[in-house]
Scaffold this motif. Structure first.
Motif, mmCIF file in Angstrom:
data_model
loop_
_atom_site.group_PDB
_atom_site.id
_atom_site.type_symbol
_atom_site.label_atom_id
_atom_site.label_comp_id
_atom_site.label_asym_id
_atom_site.label_seq_id
_atom_site.Cartn_x
_atom_site.Cartn_y
_atom_site.Cartn_z
ATOM 1 N N THR A 34 -22.330 -75.063 12.449
ATOM 2 C CA THR A 34 -22.400 -74.404 13.763
ATOM 3 C C THR A 34 -21.445 -73.217 13.915
ATOM 4 N N PHE A 35 -20.837 -72.776 12.814
ATOM 5 C CA PHE A 35 -20.037 -71.552 12.837
ATOM 6 C C PHE A 35 -20.905 -70.402 12.312
ATOM 7 N N ASN A 36 -20.572 -69.174 12.705
ATOM 8 C CA ASN A 36 -21.215 -68.016 12.101
ATOM 9 C C ASN A 36 -20.165 -67.157 11.411
ATOM 10 N N SER A 37 -20.585 -66.037 10.854
ATOM 11 C CA SER A 37 -19.697 -65.232 10.016
ATOM 12 C C SER A 37 -18.529 -64.627 10.766
ATOM 13 N N PRO A 57 -22.603 -64.080 5.501
ATOM 14 C CA PRO A 57 -23.876 -64.237 6.205
ATOM 15 C C PRO A 57 -23.796 -65.196 7.383
ATOM 16 N N ASP A 58 -24.691 -64.969 8.335
ATOM 17 C CA ASP A 58 -24.955 -65.959 9.381
ATOM 18 C C ASP A 58 -26.081 -66.856 8.878
ATOM 19 N N ARG A 59 -25.828 -68.142 8.810
ATOM 20 C CA ARG A 59 -26.857 -69.105 8.398
ATOM 21 C C ARG A 59 -28.076 -68.979 9.327
ATOM 22 N N ARG A 60 -29.258 -69.240 8.825
ATOM 23 C CA ARG A 60 -30.444 -69.208 9.691
ATOM 24 C C ARG A 60 -30.223 -70.105 10.914
ATOM 25 N N GLY A 61 -30.679 -69.634 12.067
ATOM 26 C CA GLY A 61 -30.466 -70.386 13.304
ATOM 27 C C GLY A 61 -29.099 -70.184 13.913
ATOM 28 N N HIS A 62 -28.278 -69.348 13.303
ATOM 29 C CA HIS A 62 -26.907 -69.110 13.748
ATOM 30 C C HIS A 62 -26.678 -67.616 13.967
ATOM 31 N N GLY A 63 -25.798 -67.295 14.891
ATOM 32 C CA GLY A 63 -25.351 -65.919 15.065
ATOM 33 C C GLY A 63 -26.487 -64.941 15.240
ATOM 34 N N ARG A 64 -26.510 -63.922 14.387
ATOM 35 C CA ARG A 64 -27.477 -62.836 14.508
ATOM 36 C C ARG A 64 -28.670 -62.998 13.582
ATOM 37 N N SER A 65 -28.765 -64.112 12.885
ATOM 38 C CA SER A 65 -29.925 -64.382 12.037
ATOM 39 C C SER A 65 -31.080 -64.927 12.860
ATOM 40 N N ASP A 66 -32.286 -64.871 12.264
ATOM 41 C CA ASP A 66 -33.460 -65.435 12.923
ATOM 42 C C ASP A 66 -33.291 -66.931 13.136
ATOM 43 N N MET A 67 -34.110 -67.473 14.017
ATOM 44 C CA MET A 67 -34.002 -68.862 14.433
ATOM 45 C C MET A 67 -35.335 -69.586 14.234
ATOM 46 N N ARG A 181 -15.746 -73.181 20.681
ATOM 47 C CA ARG A 181 -16.686 -73.962 21.486
ATOM 48 C C ARG A 181 -17.922 -73.140 21.822
ATOM 49 N N GLU A 182 -17.701 -71.898 22.220
ATOM 50 C CA GLU A 182 -18.820 -71.021 22.573
ATOM 51 C C GLU A 182 -19.695 -70.755 21.348
ATOM 52 N N MET A 183 -19.066 -70.530 20.194
ATOM 53 C CA MET A 183 -19.815 -70.292 18.963
ATOM 54 C C MET A 183 -20.692 -71.490 18.619
ATOM 55 N N MET A 184 -20.126 -72.680 18.698
ATOM 56 C CA MET A 184 -20.866 -73.890 18.358
ATOM 57 C C MET A 184 -22.018 -74.135 19.324
ATOM 58 N N LEU A 185 -21.771 -73.925 20.608
ATOM 59 C CA LEU A 185 -22.805 -74.174 21.614
ATOM 60 C C LEU A 185 -23.897 -73.114 21.608
ATOM 61 N N SER A 186 -23.653 -71.986 20.932
ATOM 62 C CA SER A 186 -24.689 -70.955 20.842
ATOM 63 C C SER A 186 -25.788 -71.325 19.857
ATOM 64 N N PRO A 188 -28.800 -73.527 18.720
ATOM 65 C CA PRO A 188 -29.726 -74.455 19.367
ATOM 66 C C PRO A 188 -29.521 -75.879 18.867
ATOM 67 N N LEU A 189 -29.605 -76.829 19.757
ATOM 68 C CA LEU A 189 -29.316 -78.212 19.396
ATOM 69 C C LEU A 189 -30.212 -78.735 18.277
ATOM 70 N N PRO A 190 -31.514 -78.417 18.258
ATOM 71 C CA PRO A 190 -32.325 -78.881 17.122
ATOM 72 C C PRO A 190 -31.821 -78.346 15.788
ATOM 73 N N VAL A 191 -31.316 -77.121 15.766
ATOM 74 C CA VAL A 191 -30.765 -76.546 14.539
ATOM 75 C C VAL A 191 -29.474 -77.264 14.155
ATOM 76 N N ALA A 192 -28.604 -77.471 15.135
ATOM 77 C CA ALA A 192 -27.332 -78.153 14.865
ATOM 78 C C ALA A 192 -27.563 -79.548 14.303
ATOM 79 N N LEU A 193 -28.506 -80.284 14.878
ATOM 80 C CA LEU A 193 -28.780 -81.643 14.406
ATOM 81 C C LEU A 193 -29.421 -81.637 13.031
ATOM 82 N N ALA A 194 -30.344 -80.715 12.789
ATOM 83 C CA ALA A 194 -30.984 -80.639 11.479
ATOM 84 C C ALA A 194 -29.958 -80.333 10.390
ATOM 85 N N CYS A 195 -29.050 -79.404 10.677
ATOM 86 C CA CYS A 195 -28.008 -79.064 9.701
ATOM 87 C C CYS A 195 -27.057 -80.228 9.479
#
Length: 272
Positions: A34-37, A57-67, A181-186, A188-195
């Motif tokens: 749940t962190f980005n670059s 890089p920003d992992r997919r679903g994170h930061g400025r990458s596609d979701m 906290r803001e970075m982690m909450l940005s 999406p929960l389905p992405v966070a759980l899948a990761c």
């Protein structure tokens, strides 16, 4: 800089954002769950000042990458890392991977080979295998993994609040905590759980045994998120010739809480 792409394209067409700063030998920085670059800012500045090029890089679903809705399995995430390395034409790379980034780094070497990689630095890794099985008895019980995921699914902010204290040092500033906290909450929960599920069930014991590049593992002995004896120490035991540096009293968020010491150890390792 103008000729360097801000985005690379994954196998499935996902657009992946990657910071790319400086010149010289490349360092690839892979972030935690749940962190980005953006979390690597201080390290990027320090590395650039020493003449290194940094790609983060920003992992997919994170930061400025596609979701996208899919692609949060280990092999797809690893192939995303390969896309960043190849499309930026990185060679003689030092991979610096924090927490979840460690499973991508170790799996990259097993899946894509070490031709482009010079050395590996694992910071508070979650390797080699977190979940308890018959052949991995001293690990986290499946029931505990499921309970944690259920709590996150029910109320992610509450779970974060309940688990924040041991993640940082007591003197970590509130503005830093709020930023994370803001970075982690940005995410999406389905992405966070899948990761999170990918981290828990990634069995990288064989992959770690196969690593033949110089490896530094840095781990805090007060890490609650990835306890030293379950992760860093085990990983060091599997990677032949690796060096394990234990930071006394240190938690999981080492790039934030122990950046100066981490950079000192990193420079010594890369310059050796």
């Amino acid at each position: 800089m103008a000729s360097r792409p801000l985005y690379v394209t994954a196998k499935d067409g996902t657009s992946l954002f990657a910071q790319d700063w400086g010149t010289g030998k490349p360092v690839l920085l892979l972030a935690a769950w749940t962190f980005n670059s953006s979390v690597w800012g201080s390290q990027i500045v320090a590395l650039n000042a020493k003449g290194y090029r940094c790609v983060a890089p920003d992992r997919r679903g994170h930061g400025r990458s596609d979701m996208p809705m899919t692609g949060y399995d280990l092999d797809t995430l690893t192939d995303d890392v390969a896309a960043v390395i190849e499309q930026h034409d990185l060679r003689d790379v030092t991979i610096v991977a924090h927490s979840m980034g460690s499973i991508e780094a170790v799996n990259y070497l097993a899946r894509h080979g070490a031709e482009r990689i010079a050395r590996l630095v694992l910071v508070a890794p979650t390797t080699p295998y977190l979940v308890q099985t018959e052949d991995n008895p001293d690990a986290v019980p499946r029931t505990m993994v499921d309970a944690q995921n259920a709590a996150i699914a029910q109320d992610f902010p509450k779970w974060m609040g309940e688990n924040e204290a041991p993640f940082f040092m007591p003197d970590t500033s509130e503005i830093t905590r709020a930023w994370i906290r803001e970075m982690m909450l940005s995410v999406p929960l389905p992405v966070a759980l899948a990761c999170r599920k990918t981290i828990s069930f990634a069995d990288l014991r064989a992959a770690a045994k196969g690593i033949d590049r110089p490896t530094l593992i840095v781990h805090g002995d007060k890490d609650v998120s990835a306890p030293l004896q379950l992760t860093g120490a085990k990983t060091a035991g599997l990677i032949k010739g690796s060096k394990l540096a234990v930071y006394e009293g240190a938690p999981h968020a080492l790039p934030l809480t122990h950046s100066a010491r981490l950079m000192s150890d990193l420079f010594a390792f890369m310059d050796a």
